[in-house]
Design a protein around this motif. Structure first.
Motif, PDB file in Angstrom:
ATOM      1  N   GLY A  46       0.804  -1.214   0.000  1.00 53.01           N
ATOM      2  CA  GLY A  46       0.000   0.000   0.000  1.00 53.01           C
ATOM      3  C   GLY A  46       0.840   1.269   0.000  1.00 53.01           C
ATOM      4  N   TRP A  47       2.142   1.141   0.250  1.00 52.69           N
ATOM      5  CA  TRP A  47       3.070   2.276   0.219  1.00 52.69           C
ATOM      6  C   TRP A  47       4.188   1.953  -0.751  1.00 52.69           C
ATOM      7  CZ3 TRP A  47       2.889   6.943   3.036  1.00 52.69           C
ATOM      8  CH2 TRP A  47       1.747   7.077   3.823  1.00 52.69           C
ATOM      9  N   VAL A  67      14.135  11.257  -2.445  1.00 49.09           N
ATOM     10  CA  VAL A  67      13.548   9.994  -2.011  1.00 49.09           C
ATOM     11  C   VAL A  67      12.143  10.303  -1.522  1.00 49.09           C
ATOM     12  CG1 VAL A  67      13.708   8.087  -0.368  1.00 49.09           C
ATOM     13  CG2 VAL A  67      15.788   9.077  -1.312  1.00 49.09           C
ATOM     14  N   GLN A  68      11.192   9.468  -1.941  1.00 44.53           N
ATOM     15  CA  GLN A  68       9.801   9.694  -1.567  1.00 44.53           C
ATOM     16  C   GLN A  68       9.197   8.392  -1.065  1.00 44.53           C
ATOM     17  OE1 GLN A  68       7.487  12.455  -3.902  1.00 44.53           O
ATOM     18  NE2 GLN A  68       5.907  10.912  -4.153  1.00 44.53           N
ATOM     19  N   ASN A  69       8.355   8.497  -0.063  1.00 44.56           N
ATOM     20  CA  ASN A  69       7.586   7.372   0.457  1.00 44.56           C
ATOM     21  C   ASN A  69       6.125   7.795   0.340  1.00 44.56           C
ATOM     22  OD1 ASN A  69       6.597   5.135   1.758  1.00 44.56           O
ATOM     23  ND2 ASN A  69       7.685   5.483   3.676  1.00 44.56           N
ATOM     24  N   GLU A  70       5.374   7.125  -0.514  1.00 41.23           N
ATOM     25  CA  GLU A  70       4.000   7.566  -0.766  1.00 41.23           C
ATOM     26  C   GLU A  70       3.009   6.420  -0.713  1.00 41.23           C
ATOM     27  OE1 GLU A  70       3.383   8.900  -4.884  1.00 41.23           O
ATOM     28  OE2 GLU A  70       5.321   8.003  -5.307  1.00 41.23           O
ATOM     29  N   SER A  77       2.189  11.573   0.923  1.00 39.46           N
ATOM     30  CA  SER A  77       3.590  11.239   0.692  1.00 39.46           C
ATOM     31  C   SER A  77       4.489  12.078   1.586  1.00 39.46           C
ATOM     32  CB  SER A  77       3.968  11.461  -0.771  1.00 39.46           C
ATOM     33  OG  SER A  77       4.003  12.838  -1.066  1.00 39.46           O
ATOM     34  N   ALA A  78       5.678  11.565   1.807  1.00 39.11           N
ATOM     35  CA  ALA A  78       6.733  12.302   2.486  1.00 39.11           C
ATOM     36  C   ALA A  78       7.947  12.235   1.574  1.00 39.11           C
ATOM     37  CB  ALA A  78       7.032  11.694   3.842  1.00 39.11           C
ATOM     38  N   VAL A 143       8.223   7.118   7.140  1.00 39.17           N
ATOM     39  CA  VAL A 143       6.897   7.527   7.599  1.00 39.17           C
ATOM     40  C   VAL A 143       6.504   6.576   8.722  1.00 39.17           C
ATOM     41  CG1 VAL A 143       4.462   7.814   6.975  1.00 39.17           C
ATOM     42  CG2 VAL A 143       6.255   8.441   5.333  1.00 39.17           C
ATOM     43  N   GLU A 144       6.075   7.152   9.838  1.00 36.25           N
ATOM     44  CA  GLU A 144       5.730   6.382  11.022  1.00 36.25           C
ATOM     45  C   GLU A 144       4.797   5.220  10.674  1.00 36.25           C
ATOM     46  OE1 GLU A 144       4.651   7.848  15.410  1.00 36.25           O
ATOM     47  OE2 GLU A 144       3.123   8.353  13.922  1.00 36.25           O
ATOM     48  N   GLY A 145       5.277   3.993  10.891  1.00 35.10           N
ATOM     49  CA  GLY A 145       4.480   2.801  10.635  1.00 35.10           C
ATOM     50  C   GLY A 145       4.339   2.430   9.172  1.00 35.10           C
ATOM     51  N   LYS A 146       4.956   3.188   8.265  1.00 38.91           N
ATOM     52  CA  LYS A 146       4.800   2.938   6.831  1.00 38.91           C
ATOM     53  C   LYS A 146       6.118   2.711   6.118  1.00 38.91           C
ATOM     54  CE  LYS A 146       0.469   3.345   7.410  1.00 38.91           C
ATOM     55  NZ  LYS A 146      -0.308   2.120   7.544  1.00 38.91           N
TER      56      LYS A 146
END
Length: 156
Positions: A46-47, A67-70, A77-78, A143-146
C-alpha cells in the motif's frame, strides 16, 4: 502499385525514421531526473518508495536527488530532496503521520550522520548546508508505521 501509393509509403517511412531518431533525444534528456532503485526500501503493501537522481543540476561533479515514500493511489507522501548545486535540503510531509528525514555524508572512510529532522503532517522544512565538494551523500525518508526508503548515490 501506383506512383501516388509509393510516394505515401515513402513519406510514411521517412516520418517513422525521423520519429525514431528524435524521440529518444527528447525523452532521454540529461536534464531530467532518472528513476533509480532505492538502495533500501522497506515500505509495506500500500506504500511505495521511489528514488530519483539528477547528475546534471549545474554543479560539476555533484549529483542531486530525492527519495519519496508515498501511499499508492493517494496524495499522501513524504519526501526529502538534496540539491548538490546549493547544498540545500527540502523535507516535505503530506501524510497524516510523523515523518523523519536523515542525511549522511561519507567522510574519513565511513558514513556519518549529517542532518536529521522530524515533521508532523502537512509541514515543510528547507535548510542550507556547507558540504565540501565531491563528498558522497545519502538521504532517507521514513513515515511512522509505513516504512523507509533511502538513496546512497548522491554527491555534493
Amino acid at each position: 502499385m501506383t506512383p501516388r501509393k509509393r510516394r505515401i509509403r515513402r513519406t510514411a517511412s521517412v516520418a517513422a525514421v525521423a520519429a525514431a531518431v528524435t524521440l529518444p533525444l527528447l525523452v532521454g534528456s540529461p536534464a531530467h531526473a532518472d528513476l533509480v532503485n532505492c538502495n533500501y526500501n522497506s515500505t509495506p503493501n500500500g506504500w511505495y518508495g521511489s528514488c530519483h537522481r539528477s547528475p546534471t543540476d549545474g554543479d560539476a561533479g555533484g549529483v542531486s536527488g530525492d527519495v519519496q515514500n508515498e501511499k499508492i493511489n493517494s496524495r499522501k507522501s513524504a519526501r526529502v530532496e538534496f540539491k548538490a548545486r546549493s547544498e540545500r535540503y527540502w523535507f516535505s510531509n503530506r501524510t497524516n503521520k510523523k515523518a523523519s528525514f536523515k542525511s549522511w555524508i561519507f567522510v574519513g572512510g565511513q558514513w556519518r550522520m549529517f542532518k536529521e529532522a522530524q515533521l508532523n503532517s502537512n509541514d515543510d522544512l528547507w535548510f542550507d548546508t556547507s558540504i565540501a565538494e565531491n563528498i558522497p551523500v545519502s538521504i532517507s525518508i521514513c513515515v511512522e508505521g509505513k516504512g523507509c526508503a533511502r538513496l546512497d548515490s548522491l554527491r555534493s
